[in-house]
Design an enzyme around this catalytic site. Structure first.
Site, PDB file in Angstrom:
ATOM      1  CB  THR A 144      58.465  41.889  -5.296  1.00  0.00           C
ATOM      2  OG1 THR A 144      57.952  42.188  -3.997  1.00  0.00           O
ATOM      3  CG2 THR A 144      59.440  40.739  -5.221  1.00  0.00           C
ATOM      4  CG  HIS A 169      57.516  50.932   1.129  1.00  0.00           C
ATOM      5  ND1 HIS A 169      57.124  50.590  -0.145  1.00  0.00           N
ATOM      6  CD2 HIS A 169      57.783  49.751   1.761  1.00  0.00           C
ATOM      7  CE1 HIS A 169      57.161  49.274  -0.282  1.00  0.00           C
ATOM      8  NE2 HIS A 169      57.555  48.748   0.850  1.00  0.00           N
ATOM      9  N   GLY A 214      53.514  46.198  -6.320  1.00  0.00           N
ATOM     10  CA  GLY A 214      54.358  45.617  -7.365  1.00  0.00           C
ATOM     11  C   GLY A 214      55.829  45.935  -7.191  1.00  0.00           C
ATOM     12  CE1 TYR A 222      51.844  43.767  -9.937  1.00  0.00           C
ATOM     13  CE2 TYR A 222      49.660  43.585 -10.919  1.00  0.00           C
ATOM     14  CZ  TYR A 222      50.762  42.995 -10.338  1.00  0.00           C
ATOM     15  OH  TYR A 222      50.774  41.630 -10.155  1.00  0.00           O
ATOM     16  CE  LYS A 225      43.613  34.508  -6.175  1.00  0.00           C
ATOM     17  NZ  LYS A 225      42.203  34.855  -6.376  1.00  0.00           N
ATOM     18  CB  SER A 283      47.850  43.092  -2.739  1.00  0.00           C
ATOM     19  OG  SER A 283      49.102  42.484  -2.693  1.00  0.00           O
TER      20      SER A 283
HETATM   21  P1  A3P Z   1      48.852  40.128  -5.218  1.00  0.00           P
HETATM   22  O1  A3P Z   1      48.774  40.085  -3.736  1.00  0.00           O
HETATM   23  O2  A3P Z   1      47.684  40.845  -5.830  1.00  0.00           O
HETATM   24  O3  A3P Z   1      49.082  38.815  -5.852  1.00  0.00           O
HETATM   25  P2  A3P Z   1      54.841  44.246  -3.418  1.00  0.00           P
HETATM   26  O4  A3P Z   1      55.953  43.626  -4.178  1.00  0.00           O
HETATM   27  O5  A3P Z   1      54.801  45.735  -3.530  1.00  0.00           O
HETATM   28  O6  A3P Z   1      54.784  43.749  -2.023  1.00  0.00           O
HETATM   29  O7  A3P Z   1      53.498  43.795  -4.144  1.00  0.00           O
HETATM   30  C1  A3P Z   1      53.056  42.471  -4.050  1.00  0.00           C
HETATM   31  C2  A3P Z   1      52.106  42.190  -5.175  1.00  0.00           C
HETATM   32  O8  A3P Z   1      52.845  42.054  -6.402  1.00  0.00           O
HETATM   33  C3  A3P Z   1      51.397  40.874  -4.967  1.00  0.00           C
HETATM   34  O9  A3P Z   1      50.126  41.026  -5.610  1.00  0.00           O
HETATM   35  C4  A3P Z   1      52.300  39.915  -5.699  1.00  0.00           C
HETATM   36  O10 A3P Z   1      51.685  38.682  -6.041  1.00  0.00           O
HETATM   37  C5  A3P Z   1      52.655  40.734  -6.923  1.00  0.00           C
HETATM   38  N1  A3P Z   1      53.907  40.305  -7.562  1.00  0.00           N
HETATM   39  C6  A3P Z   1      55.047  39.893  -6.958  1.00  0.00           C
HETATM   40  N2  A3P Z   1      55.965  39.567  -7.872  1.00  0.00           N
HETATM   41  C7  A3P Z   1      55.415  39.770  -9.081  1.00  0.00           C
HETATM   42  C8  A3P Z   1      55.878  39.568 -10.435  1.00  0.00           C
HETATM   43  N3  A3P Z   1      57.092  39.114 -10.682  1.00  0.00           N
HETATM   44  N4  A3P Z   1      55.038  39.893 -11.422  1.00  0.00           N
HETATM   45  C9  A3P Z   1      53.786  40.345 -11.183  1.00  0.00           C
HETATM   46  N5  A3P Z   1      53.295  40.531  -9.933  1.00  0.00           N
HETATM   47  C10 A3P Z   1      54.091  40.244  -8.894  1.00  0.00           C
END
Ligand code: A3P
Length: 326
Positions: free
Chosen positions: A71, A133, A69, A222, A289, A163
């Site tokens: 991003t 990270h 989460g 998250y 998703k 994910s």
């Molecule tokens: P999923 O693959 O389960 O959909 P990171 O940002 O650490 O790479 O994590 C990515 C995960 O956060 C993905 O999960 C992505 O879809 C989800 N994600 C990205 N933007 C988001 C937002 N604005 N709100 C909720 N989830 C989000």
């Protein structure tokens, strides 16, 4: 070939050459560096980050294990901290991916991309926002011993795995590499051999620090953010020393930040449909998703049993736990 992998291949970097290495979910090797599995391309960046980063009062670092989460939290933090500067209609998050606005310390700032990172850092507008990270135990003392704030996000390990597996397979396909079967990727994940892993040590490092120094490290999940984002955005603002005023609350400032940073809004922005991060990674890969509990569509009973046991053993006695959401 990534710079560290190339140096290893050419025998140029003896220090890296001596590190144990394993294949990870992504295409390049992971090296066991300072007790975590570091992607080859990030080793030099982590080392420079440790050596050269000088924290400033007011710095904010969003820390996370990949695919938990990051991003979303970066976007929420950026929008909260900069809420005086931008209107909802003309906001940089509408035209830039969050990772472009908040750079990763080991992958961007201290990697080959920026010619003079120290100068770049000293010229940044304050408060400076970063992401990382890097595990807590490998963060530079300048950061851990300063007044800079760290906000950490983690996620149910089941959903994190799904994910990560889907994300890294998409990265592999852009490099014409075969996809990893779920079982193969799961084995790596259970052994902790994933970028910046083991994931349990990563979480526990920040978790323990958040208990000892709650004013320094804020620990988020998250799932909690998803259940009550309004509550957590307020907490983030308080933690960062910029609480929302009653007037801002009644003017709907919090709600507009939540809307701007929502999965539905961000994934449909042109920049996140067709843009690329650093001309390499498709921004759309950061938005899949955005749900909790999707793991149920992928896990067999034996995999559920195996991962549940690992979580139980690794988190035992830590008071950190996750709901299953199934
Ligand atoms: P999923 O693959 O389960 O959909 P990171 O940002 O650490 O790479 O994590 C990515 C995960 O956060 C993905 O999960 C992505 O879809 C989800 N994600 C990205 N933007 C988001 C937002 N604005 N709100 C909720 N989830 C989000």
């Amino acid at each position: 070939m990534a710079s560290t992998d190339r140096k290893v291949a050419n025998g140029e970097d003896n220090a890296v050459f001596s590190l144990r290495r394993e294949r990870g979910l992504a295409s390049s090797y992971l090296y066991l560096f300072q007790e975590f599995w570091c992607p080859g391309i990030a080793i030099e960046g982590v080392k420079s980050f440790q050596k050269c980063f000088q924290a400033k009062h007011g710095d904010v670092v969003v820390a996370s294990f990949p695919k938990t989460g990051t991003t979303w939290l970066i976007a929420l933090t950026f929008a909260t901290v900069n809420r005086q500067h931008f209107s909802a209609e003309n906001h940089p998050l509408l035209t830039s991916n969050p990772h472009t606005l908040v750079s990763c310390l080991e992958f961007k700032i201290f990697c080959d991309d920026i010619h003079d990172p120290v100068l770049h850092l000293s010229n940044m507008i304050e408060p400076r926002l970063f992401s990382t990270h890097t595990p807590f135990t490998s963060l530079p003392k300048s950061l851990t011993e300063s007044n800079a704030k760290i906000i950490y996000i983690c996620r149910n390990p089941f959903d994190t795995f799904v994910s990560a597996w889907t994300y890294f397979n998409k990265i592999r396909s852009t490099m014409s590499l075969p996809a990893l079967e779920l079982e193969e990727a799961f084995e790596m994940y259970c052994n902790g051999v994933v970028s910046f892993g083991p994931w349990w040590s990563h979480m526990l490092g920040f978790w323990k620090e958040s208990l000892v120094r709650p004013k320094k490290v804020m620990f988020l999940k998250y799932e909690d953010l998803m259940e009550n984002v309004n509550f957590h955005v307020k907490k983030i603002a308080e933690f960062l020393g910029c609480p929302f005023t009653a007037e801002e609350e009644s003017d709907g400032v919090i709600e507009s930040i939540i809307k701007l940073c929502s999965f539905e809004k961000m994934k449909d922005l042109e920049v996140n449909i067709s843009g690329k991060l650093d001309k390499i990674i498709d921004n759309k890969l950061f938005f899949r998703k955005g749900e909790i509990g999707d793991w149920i569509n992928y896990f067999s009973p034996s995999l559920i049993q195996k991962l549940s046991k690992i979580i139980e053993e690794k988190l035992d006695g830590s008071s950190l736990s996750f709901k299953m959401y199934s």
